[in-house]
Design an enzyme around this catalytic site. Structure first.
Site, PDB file in Angstrom:
ATOM      1  N   SER A  40       0.749  -8.878   1.673  1.00 26.90           N
ATOM      2  CA  SER A  40      -0.799  -9.405   1.431  1.00 26.90           C
ATOM      3  C   SER A  40      -1.644  -9.069   2.995  1.00 26.90           C
ATOM      4  CB  SER A  40      -1.103 -10.954   1.273  1.00 26.90           C
ATOM      5  OG  SER A  40      -2.407 -10.346   1.229  1.00 26.90           O
ATOM      6  N   HIS A  71       0.333  -1.119  -0.354  1.00 23.12           N
ATOM      7  CA  HIS A  71      -0.095  -0.209  -0.177  1.00 23.12           C
ATOM      8  C   HIS A  71       0.959   1.197   0.231  1.00 23.12           C
ATOM      9  CE1 HIS A  71      -2.850  -3.010   2.322  1.00 23.12           C
ATOM     10  NE2 HIS A  71      -3.349  -2.583   1.231  1.00 23.12           N
TER      11      HIS A  71
END
Ligand code: PAF
Length: 286
Positions: free
Chosen positions: A192, A39
């Site tokens: 993840s 991210h």
């Protein structure tokens, strides 16, 4: 400018309207929180291309299928603020479920954005029926709320990225979609939020997912072009404790299955390790 957290749609619209009046550009990074370095790379990209970076942190209930991990999905807003601030984010939009879906108890009443069936009846969409309807609906809502100039999406969710690019074209959203490379741990494991669920032993097993994909790339480079044979190379590299859901080869431009690699092809997989569903992919360049 320091980071602000906004929970209400009306407040966010007002703040963004003022920035737009000043001629500032806006980039959006939609997320479900539990932010990691993958991210962070999206947020840094957004920060580098626009004046104002907005991220959404919203665990979207309508993209989870019955029996999936909606309830236990990690919600870590305080830690997310720290990561977002370090990546140059200006605004975190963190609405409640009620703010986004005031009538969620009457789900059948909700207007949905539904991608074409033939593009969702494959890969992740095949087992996660309705998942991409939920994704496209929430992303459309976020686009309408934030009205960004750019929106950054990771290539790890490669089917999601393909469908969102198509949705933006088909529905004429005036937004540039910016694809960002998948980020891996040094070990090769794709980052993840769900890696948090893995025990150290399961993490070891999960490493065989990227190992299988890298072996496929090597085999292609060594001259194997038939995807049936490349599939077998992948299988032999997967740990026996991996429960493979799919390993597919699709055309980068159409997402149609490929039998022999003659142009850029996506090789993507989904698998469960100790019940944790993980996805990964590589782009095989010709
Ligand atoms: O990729 C995700 O995290 C989600 O699918 C998204 C795009 C934030 C929509 O909820």
């Amino acid at each position: 400018m320091s980071l602000v957290v906004i929970n209400e749609i009306a407040k966010l619209r007002e703040v963004i309207k003022n920035y737009k009046k000043e001629g500032k550009t806006v980039a959006l990074v939609p997320t479900m929180g539990c932010l990691h370095d993958g991210h962070k790379s999206l947020m840094q990209k957004a920060h580098s291309i626009a004046d104002i970076t907005v991220i959404s942190v919203f665990v979207n209930p309508i993209q989870f299928c019955p029996g999936e991990d909606y309830d236990k999905y990690p919600r870590t807003l305080d830690a997310d603020k720290v990561v977002a601030e370090s990546a140059g984010v200006d605004i975190i939009f963190a609405p409640s479920v009620n703010e986004m879906y005031p009538n969620l108890n009457k789900f059948s009443d909700l207007t949905m954005v539904v991608p074409p069936y033939e593009l969702t009846d494959i890969m992740c969409g095949k087992s996660r029926v309705g998942h991409f309807d939920g994704v496209e609906t929430v992303v459309s809502k976020l686009f309408n709320i934030v009205q960004p100039d750019f929106a950054c999406f990771g290539m790890k969710d490669i089917q999601q990225l393909f469908l969102i690019k198509k949705m933006v074209r088909d529905l004429n959203f005036p937004i540039e979609i910016v694809p960002c490379p998948l980020v891996r741990e040094e070990s090769g494991l794709a980052l993840s939020s769900r890696n948090k669920y893995l025990s150290p032993e399961q993490k070891e097993i999960a490493l065989s997912l990227s190992k299988a994909l890298f072996a496929i790339r090597d085999a292609y480079k060594a001259g194997i072009k038939e995807t049936k044979k490349l599939f077998d190379v992948g299988l032999t590299n997967l740990d026996k404790n991996v429960e493979l859901e799919y390993l597919e080869f699709v055309d980068n431009d159409t997402f149609k299955p490929v039998e022999s690699i003659t142009k850029t092809t996506i090789c993507a997989l989904a698998a469960r390790v100790g019940g944790v569903r993980l996805i990964d992919n590589i782009v095989v360049e010709v």
